[in-house]
Write a protein that holds these residues in place. Structure first.
Motif, PDB file in Angstrom:
ATOM      1  N   TYR A  80     -71.450  22.494 -15.176  1.00 48.50           N
ATOM      2  CA  TYR A  80     -70.214  21.714 -15.250  1.00 48.50           C
ATOM      3  C   TYR A  80     -69.169  22.453 -16.078  1.00 48.50           C
ATOM      4  O   TYR A  80     -69.501  23.208 -16.992  1.00 48.50           O
ATOM      5  N   SER A  81     -67.890  22.194 -15.771  1.00 52.75           N
ATOM      6  CA  SER A  81     -66.814  22.754 -16.575  1.00 52.75           C
ATOM      7  C   SER A  81     -66.709  21.989 -17.883  1.00 52.75           C
ATOM      8  O   SER A  81     -67.247  20.881 -18.026  1.00 52.75           O
ATOM      9  N   SER A  82     -65.990  22.572 -18.837  1.00 52.28           N
ATOM     10  CA  SER A  82     -65.795  21.892 -20.115  1.00 52.28           C
ATOM     11  C   SER A  82     -65.090  20.553 -19.921  1.00 52.28           C
ATOM     12  O   SER A  82     -65.440  19.558 -20.560  1.00 52.28           O
ATOM     13  N   GLU A  83     -64.094  20.528 -19.018  1.00 57.61           N
ATOM     14  CA  GLU A  83     -63.366  19.274 -18.764  1.00 57.61           C
ATOM     15  C   GLU A  83     -64.298  18.197 -18.228  1.00 57.61           C
ATOM     16  O   GLU A  83     -64.212  17.027 -18.619  1.00 57.61           O
ATOM     17  N   GLU A  84     -65.221  18.590 -17.332  1.00 58.18           N
ATOM     18  CA  GLU A  84     -66.160  17.617 -16.785  1.00 58.18           C
ATOM     19  C   GLU A  84     -67.122  17.117 -17.850  1.00 58.18           C
ATOM     20  O   GLU A  84     -67.451  15.920 -17.895  1.00 58.18           O
ATOM     21  N   LEU A  86     -66.616  16.847 -21.050  1.00 58.45           N
ATOM     22  CA  LEU A  86     -65.951  16.033 -22.069  1.00 58.45           C
ATOM     23  C   LEU A  86     -65.390  14.730 -21.517  1.00 58.45           C
ATOM     24  O   LEU A  86     -65.059  13.829 -22.302  1.00 58.45           O
ATOM     25  N   SER A  87     -65.319  14.622 -20.201  1.00 59.26           N
ATOM     26  CA  SER A  87     -64.654  13.455 -19.626  1.00 59.26           C
ATOM     27  C   SER A  87     -65.611  12.395 -19.092  1.00 59.26           C
ATOM     28  O   SER A  87     -65.169  11.322 -18.700  1.00 59.26           O
TER      29      SER A  87
END
Length: 361
Positions: A80-84, A86-87
């Motif tokens: 997963y990306s960092s945005e995914e 953290l969200s």
């Protein structure tokens, strides 16, 4: 007056000079110490940053059900990306069968209750695959609120290897359980490593004896069944001190006959035990004995029957004759061998018609 005043001021400054110098030195010392502390803090932070970013473990801070901070390894591990990361609630990244356990451990840890220091958890990779990890956590303060700092080690390859090994062992066990041979594996310390059901059935060994996992206990139980217990145990002890393979047969008091095949258990080149394979050949031995008896009977009948009995080849030349045929022909058996039957018996027209005397087609 002015001169006196100036002199006073000068003397006062001279008097205060040590205090001013000392104060200046103290400030300089304080500045240097502060600068050194800041440098040490920056160096320390840099060390922790490098460690945090380059460690092989996934590190993340969980608070209020979400990941609020993580290292690059967390994203690389999960896909997963960092945005995914953290969200979304962090529980969404956990396999559905492990979510209840993870949530329970998280809540109890934040309450200060005793929970496992490390436990295995399955992670859902972004591509839908299943990853295995070992997670350990500690409670920290993050922005003034309780949170957990989590360390996640990737054990996916190890788990896959374990599963492959279990599958292989299960297949091997199925094979060993389906064989008609009794299988016994003994460790170097004379402990029982494995027995299949057929082994216990062949030797009529009770479960409580098998549960002892002690080869000496098994031996003591089975020796009384054997026709030659001393010979059996001597062979066993000999092989336990050897790296040779062995094959032999032995008999029971009740007439049963077993084949015994034994070879060392090897790991690389080191012997760590011995495998024994037992096959019940009682029926085969009895069939062989019956066959021998029947052959002996037929041979006796052939030799002693008051009939002319001859064995001839495809050209009707004599290969074997019985005693009555020799007596009937009035010749030695050696003289008859190789002759056509009619010739040996001196039948009419035997030389002109080899098919005469009733021996033709």
């Amino acid at each position: 007056m002015k001169a006196g005043a100036d002199d006073y001021v000068l003397k006062e400054k001279i008097r205060r000079l040590p205090f001013v110098v000392r104060e200046a030195l103290q400030k300089e010392q304080a500045r240097k110490e502060k600068e050194q502390a800041e440098n040490e803090l920056r160096q320390s932070e840099e060390k922790y940053r490098v460690l945090f970013e380059h460690t092989s473990e996934a590190l993340f801070v969980a608070q209020d059900g979400r990941i609020v901070f993580h290292n690059p390894r967390t994203a690389a591990f999960s896909g997963y990306s960092s945005e995914e990361l953290l969200s979304r609630p962090f529980i969404e990244f956990i396999h559905k069968d492990d979510r209840e356990m993870v949530l329970d451990n998280q809540i109890r840890r934040l309450r200060g209750e005793e929970v496992p220091e490390r436990y295995v958890v399955r992670i859902i990779h972004r591509d839908g695959g299943i990853l295995w990890g070992v997670i350990s956590s500690v409670v920290i303060q993050w922005n003034g609120k309780p949170a957990t700092l989590n360390f996640l080690s990737d054990i996916t390859e190890r788990k896959q290897a374990e599963e492959a090994l279990k599958e292989s062992e299960s297949s091997l066990k199925s094979v060993l359980e389906s064989t008609t041979d009794g299988i016994l594996a003994i460790g170097k310390d004379r402990s029982v490593l494995y027995t299949n059901d057929r082994f216990a059935e062949m030797w009529r060994i009770p479960k409580d004896i098998l549960k002892s996992k002690d080869d000496l206990v098994l031996l003591q139980y089975v020796l009384d069944q054997l026709a030659d217990p001393d010979g059996f145990i001597n062979k066993v002890e000999e092989l336990y001190h050897s790296d040779e393979e062995s094959f032999d047969t032995f008999e029971f008091k009740d007439g049963k006959v077993f084949e015994r095949l034994s070879h060392p258990l090897l790991k690389d080149t080191e012997i760590f035990g011995r495998v024994w394979s037992f096959r019940d050949i009682t029926k085969r031995k009895r069939a062989e004995e019956t066959q021998r008896e029947q052959k002996a009977l037929l041979s006796a009948i052939y030799r002693n029957a008051p009939l002319v009995l001859m064995v001839v080849d495809s050209e009707r030349r004599i290969q074997q004759v019985n005693g009555f045929a020799v007596q009937f022909a009035g010749q030695d058996a050696e003289e008859m061998l190789g002759l056509r039957s009619g010739e040996a018996l001196r039948c009419l027209h035997a030389l002109d018609d080899p098919q005469g005397c009733g021996f033709g087609e």
